[in-house]
Enzyme design. Sequence first.
Site, PDB file in Angstrom:
ATOM      1  CE  LYS A 286      41.584  42.938  42.010  1.00 10.52           C
ATOM      2  NZ  LYS A 286      40.647  41.913  42.528  1.00 10.52           N
TER       3      LYS A 286
ATOM      4  CB  THR B 172      37.964  39.319  42.014  1.00 10.07           C
ATOM      5  OG1 THR B 172      36.589  39.276  42.412  1.00 10.07           O
ATOM      6  CG2 THR B 172      38.065  38.976  40.534  1.00 10.07           C
TER       7      THR B 172
ATOM      8  CE  LYS C 210      33.464  39.218  40.634  1.00  8.64           C
ATOM      9  NZ  LYS C 210      34.089  39.640  41.894  1.00  8.64           N
TER      10      LYS C 210
END
Length: 300
Positions: free
Chosen positions: A242, A99, A174
């Site tokens: 993150k 990701t 995502k």
Amino acid sequence: MNDKLRLGWIGTGVMGHAMAGHLLASGYPLTVYNRTKARAEGLLACGARWADTPQEVARNSDVVFSIVGYPRDVEEVMLGEQGALSGLAEGGILCDMTTSSPELARRIAEAAAVKGCISLDAPVTGGDIGAREARLSIFVGGDKEAFERVRPCFEVMGKTILHCGDSGSGQKAKLANQVAIAGVMFSVCESMLFAQEAGLDVKQWLELVVPGGAGSVAMGTLGRRLLGCDYAPGFFVDHFVKDLGLCLEECKRMGLVLPGLALSEQIYRMAQAKGHGKDGTQVLLQVLAELSGKQWRAHA
């Protein structure tokens, strides 16, 4: 003679090891690299070949997959001096399953095109269990023809595979998923904390709620882990912070205000500051309890 694609794999962590293992078990020739070789030993014992650099992985592969920690790691293993692109032959395919940033995905695709190669961005969701059981959801961005070529590999690792559009689209899909997960985690943890403090039998309550409209996959899996105060990572808090940061960066580009996302990012940063970075995202429950001066207890 084995006529299957020669595959390379970079990153054998919590999810990567299982994902690569499924490809290896399906008969694909596999070359692997990980920053710590010991974490690849299980794959090597099953017949994978070791490479000392991502560049060496690519020299022995038609398709190179990566699933690493952060965008800076993706950039290093793909575009660095000894990165995969530097060793990939013309016509080869890079497929990053981390990701990461949509902008970085586009940049990798542009750099690959200059060399006559193709890059796909294909982040996944499903956590450690989904990786082990080969039932991940995979969001893919990039060239449609390359996607079709790699699809059989995706089908070995996942159950739901979607081509989302051009380069960077997989990452965008995502990140939209992570926005949803952020809200779901709050609903799971806040509801369980409320049930405990209300004096309910939390275990019985959970079993009643999971099949109903208030239930979710997260409640059924992570909720049950929380009954035993199990904070082992299916997905690290560090990595979720993150991801949420990447979501907020995209929101700025789009001029989009998502208050729930912003709050979630702040609370997870709080979890990080309390030393929970290597715990699973379900540790949010403990942090929320502490905000009220409470303590989450085991419910056997």
